[in-house]
Write a protein that holds these residues in place. Structure first.
Motif, PDB file in Angstrom:
ATOM      1  N   GLY A 140       0.983  -1.445   0.063  1.00 16.30           N
ATOM      2  CA  GLY A 140      -0.173  -0.609  -0.009  1.00 16.30           C
ATOM      3  C   GLY A 140       0.776   1.091   0.182  1.00 16.30           C
ATOM      4  N   LYS A 141       1.924   1.316   0.614  1.00 19.48           N
ATOM      5  CA  LYS A 141       2.233   2.764   0.986  1.00 19.48           C
ATOM      6  C   LYS A 141       3.663   2.084  -0.734  1.00 19.48           C
ATOM      7  N   LEU A 142       4.395   1.469  -1.084  1.00 25.01           N
ATOM      8  CA  LEU A 142       4.615   1.843  -2.221  1.00 25.01           C
ATOM      9  C   LEU A 142       4.157   1.918  -3.881  1.00 25.01           C
ATOM     10  N   GLN A 143       2.259   1.429  -3.820  1.00 23.63           N
ATOM     11  CA  GLN A 143       1.627   1.847  -4.491  1.00 23.63           C
ATOM     12  C   GLN A 143       0.944   3.177  -4.345  1.00 23.63           C
ATOM     13  N   GLY A 144       1.526   4.228  -3.277  1.00 27.16           N
ATOM     14  CA  GLY A 144       0.746   5.247  -3.255  1.00 27.16           C
ATOM     15  C   GLY A 144      -0.952   5.124  -2.216  1.00 27.16           C
ATOM     16  N   LEU A 145      -1.371   3.733  -1.915  1.00 22.76           N
ATOM     17  CA  LEU A 145      -2.909   3.648  -1.428  1.00 22.76           C
ATOM     18  C   LEU A 145      -2.711   4.301  -0.255  1.00 22.76           C
ATOM     19  N   ILE A 146      -2.061   4.327   0.844  1.00 25.69           N
ATOM     20  CA  ILE A 146      -1.343   4.493   2.015  1.00 25.69           C
ATOM     21  C   ILE A 146      -0.416   5.350   1.845  1.00 25.69           C
ATOM     22  N   SER A 147      -0.405   6.385   2.835  1.00 23.55           N
ATOM     23  CA  SER A 147       0.355   7.372   2.712  1.00 23.55           C
ATOM     24  C   SER A 147       1.791   6.557   2.827  1.00 23.55           C
ATOM     25  N   SER A 148       2.838   7.440   2.578  1.00 23.77           N
ATOM     26  CA  SER A 148       4.518   7.008   2.204  1.00 23.77           C
ATOM     27  C   SER A 148       4.768   7.469   3.518  1.00 23.77           C
ATOM     28  N   ARG A 149       4.341   8.111   3.969  1.00 28.66           N
ATOM     29  CA  ARG A 149       5.170   9.210   5.829  1.00 28.66           C
ATOM     30  C   ARG A 149       4.651   8.013   7.087  1.00 28.66           C
ATOM     31  N   PRO A 150       6.030   8.048   7.835  1.00 26.09           N
ATOM     32  CA  PRO A 150       5.038   7.302   8.620  1.00 26.09           C
ATOM     33  C   PRO A 150       3.767   7.887   9.506  1.00 26.09           C
ATOM     34  N   LEU A 151       3.057   6.706   9.431  1.00 28.98           N
ATOM     35  CA  LEU A 151       2.000   6.743  10.610  1.00 28.98           C
ATOM     36  C   LEU A 151       1.788   6.763  11.816  1.00 28.98           C
ATOM     37  N   VAL A 152       1.748   7.563  12.250  1.00 30.46           N
ATOM     38  CA  VAL A 152       1.757   7.457  13.919  1.00 30.46           C
ATOM     39  C   VAL A 152       0.819   8.085  14.984  1.00 30.46           C
ATOM     40  N   PHE A 153       0.158   7.716  16.309  1.00 32.04           N
ATOM     41  CA  PHE A 153      -0.273   8.240  16.577  1.00 32.04           C
ATOM     42  C   PHE A 153      -0.204   8.357  18.153  1.00 32.04           C
ATOM     43  N   PRO A 154      -0.448   9.331  19.428  1.00 37.43           N
ATOM     44  CA  PRO A 154      -0.268   9.325  20.095  1.00 37.43           C
ATOM     45  C   PRO A 154      -0.908   7.724  21.012  1.00 37.43           C
ATOM     46  N   GLY A 155       0.274   6.979  21.670  1.00 36.37           N
ATOM     47  CA  GLY A 155      -0.696   6.063  22.855  1.00 36.37           C
ATOM     48  C   GLY A 155       0.066   5.091  21.704  1.00 36.37           C
ATOM     49  N   LEU A 156       0.731   5.042  20.788  1.00 35.08           N
ATOM     50  CA  LEU A 156       0.654   3.323  19.974  1.00 35.08           C
ATOM     51  C   LEU A 156       2.164   2.667  20.302  1.00 35.08           C
ATOM     52  N   ALA A 157       2.365   3.551  20.877  1.00 35.30           N
ATOM     53  CA  ALA A 157       3.825   2.521  21.148  1.00 35.30           C
ATOM     54  C   ALA A 157       2.982   2.144  22.782  1.00 35.30           C
ATOM     55  N   LEU A 158       1.777   1.978  23.426  1.00 32.34           N
ATOM     56  CA  LEU A 158       0.985   1.555  24.762  1.00 32.34           C
ATOM     57  C   LEU A 158       0.340   0.249  24.031  1.00 32.34           C
ATOM     58  N   VAL A 159      -0.414   1.156  23.571  1.00 31.13           N
ATOM     59  CA  VAL A 159      -0.962  -0.003  21.624  1.00 31.13           C
ATOM     60  C   VAL A 159      -0.281  -0.883  21.871  1.00 31.13           C
ATOM     61  N   MET A 160       0.311  -1.272  21.224  1.00 31.68           N
ATOM     62  CA  MET A 160       1.397  -1.821  20.463  1.00 31.68           C
ATOM     63  C   MET A 160       1.861  -2.972  22.049  1.00 31.68           C
ATOM     64  N   GLY A 161       2.486  -2.348  22.919  1.00 34.03           N
ATOM     65  CA  GLY A 161       2.936  -3.269  23.729  1.00 34.03           C
ATOM     66  C   GLY A 161       1.667  -4.360  24.347  1.00 34.03           C
ATOM     67  N   GLY A 162       0.030  -3.314  24.680  1.00 35.70           N
ATOM     68  CA  GLY A 162      -1.000  -4.630  25.273  1.00 35.70           C
ATOM     69  C   GLY A 162      -1.527  -5.333  24.138  1.00 35.70           C
ATOM     70  N   ILE A 163      -1.114  -5.211  22.955  1.00 37.52           N
ATOM     71  CA  ILE A 163      -2.089  -6.138  21.983  1.00 37.52           C
ATOM     72  C   ILE A 163      -0.224  -7.439  21.948  1.00 37.52           C
ATOM     73  N   VAL A 164       0.268  -6.787  21.721  1.00 34.64           N
ATOM     74  CA  VAL A 164       1.682  -7.902  22.015  1.00 34.64           C
ATOM     75  C   VAL A 164       1.288  -8.491  22.983  1.00 34.64           C
ATOM     76  N   LEU A 165       1.007  -8.559  24.297  1.00 32.66           N
ATOM     77  CA  LEU A 165       0.357  -8.972  25.634  1.00 32.66           C
ATOM     78  C   LEU A 165      -0.598  -9.933  25.133  1.00 32.66           C
ATOM     79  N   VAL A 166      -1.773  -9.007  24.285  1.00 32.89           N
ATOM     80  CA  VAL A 166      -3.029 -10.205  24.255  1.00 32.89           C
ATOM     81  C   VAL A 166      -2.769 -10.995  23.259  1.00 32.89           C
ATOM     82  N   ALA A 167      -1.921 -11.151  22.504  1.00 32.77           N
ATOM     83  CA  ALA A 167      -1.417 -11.743  21.427  1.00 32.77           C
ATOM     84  C   ALA A 167      -0.311 -13.214  22.247  1.00 32.77           C
TER      85      ALA A 167
END
Lengths: 274, 103
Positions: A140-167
């Motif tokens: 998606g990023k290479l085709q330009g379907l998704i912005s090639s800029r880094p997509l980040v939102f506040p608390g992403l690290a926290l969400v990531m940590g939580g979801i890894v725990l759930v996994a």
């Protein structure tokens, strides 16, 4: 009907594994690269013929149709795609390979006895799903379907940590109960993790991430070999996992960057190149 | 499979994987990645094994999807790598063709 004894099967798989090693070595040098690729393809063909002859395979017509469909989709795209779109195509093929590994492991869950076999199932499903959705995001990023800029939102690290725990919890339930429901949940979590892993990566770093996901798929395939008790899958997957890791580091250092900086740079606020 | 035998195979394969690509020139990074990508398409033999054991139609369908995906990885991977590598020899090839024509 199995025409080949386990010994002959093992020997033919060994030949295929040697072909893969020669392929990787050949691909490392410009003079031998094309021949190396052909040797790899020959090894793969040998392995596919061997699997049909070595064990009791039902549904052969349906399987042959599926193989024909896969070839009919992939070969023309590979021949016609623009040179500039090749990285996307490699990412796409990597993703579907990861998806295939995850599906194989999930279907084999019912036949896997013992906790270690189930751990291998969980590993294959999780890593395969991460590779699948991560690759989809890179396409998606290479085709330009998704912005090639880094997509980040506040608390992403926290969400990531939580979801890894759930996994990890879901993985634990799969190992403990072997229930299909938990396997499906695990698969969905893997897909989310893959997307979240790649969304924060900047466009310029995407090729390195494709290489990393390629190594991931290799590891998933190796683990699926443990699930199925197939040594060729173990060897080929481990080869790709190991060589892919070295290659990812080489690509990152050729661009003057570190792998962890690419993956986690956006988390720390020091954004990666867009 | 004996766990220790398995571990031995895995550890040796890791070292072989490290060694065979350790001297890759940077121009070949992308084709090598693509070639390695094709090699893990060998998951096809796993997909075929699982599809060959499925008796339930729903599970067979899922296994056949895995076969389609794995075939795309395997076949597409080798074809696209070959196309990339063709680009590496155009000058030499063109030179050889020109020489053939002058004969």
């Amino acid at each position: 009907m199995s025409l080949l004894s386990p010994e002959w099967t093992g020997l033919l798989y060994l030949v295929a594994a040697v072909c893969f090693i020669l392929a990787l070595r050949g691909l490392s040098s410009p003079k031998t690269a094309r021949r190396g690729n052909l040797i790899g393809a020959g090894g793969a063909l040998l392995a596919v013929i061997t699997v049909f002859l070595s064990s009791r395979i039902e549904n052969i017509p349906a399987i042959l149709v599926a193989v024909a469909v896969g070839s009919a989709i992939a070969a023309p795209i590979s021949r016609r795609v623009e040179m500039t779109q090749m990285p996307q195509l490699v990412a796409l093929f990597n993703g579907v390979g990861g998806g295939a590994a995850a599906l194989v492991a999930m279907l084999e869950l019912g036949n896997s006895d013992g906790p270690w076999a189930k751990v291998a199932v969980v590993f294959t499903m999780l890593v395969g799903a991460v590779s699948f959705s991560g690759s989809a995001v890179t396409v998606g990023k290479l085709q330009g379907l998704i912005s090639s800029r880094p997509l980040v939102f506040p608390g992403l690290a926290l969400v990531m940590g939580g979801i890894v725990l759930v996994a990890l919890v879901a993985g634990g339930f799969v190992v403990a109960t072997g229930a299909a429901l938990w396997a499906v949940i695990l698969l969905v979590i893997g897909l989310i993790v893959g997307a979240l892993l790649v969304l924060p990566v900047g466009g310029a770093d995407v090729p390195i991430v494709i290489s990393l996901l390629n190594a991931f798929t290799g590891l998933a395939v190796a683990a699926s070999g443990i699930v199925l008790g197939n040594l060729l899958l173990v060897v080929a997957g481990t080869l790709v996992g190991a060589s892919g890791t070295i290659l990812t580091r080489a690509m990152a250092s050729a661009m003057g960057r570190g792998v962890s900086g690419i993956l986690f740079g956006a988390f720390k606020g020091g954004s990666t190149a867009g | 499979m004996n766990p220790v035998t398995l571990l031995t195979v895995v550890v040796l394969a890791v070292f072989v994987g490290f060694e065979v690509v350790s001297k890759v020139s940077s121009t070949l990074h992308t084709p090598l990645m693509s070639g390695a990508n094709a090699i893990h398409g060998i998951i096809l033999i796993g997909a075929i094994t699982v599809a060959g054991q499925s008796l339930n139609p729903g599970l067979l369908m899922l296994a056949l999807i895995a076969v389609v995906l794995a075939t795309a990885n395997l076949v597409g991977g080798f074809v696209v790598t070959d196309r990339m590598l063709k680009m590496f020899a155009p000058r030499k090839q063109a030179g050889a063709d020109a020489r053939d024509e002058t004969k």
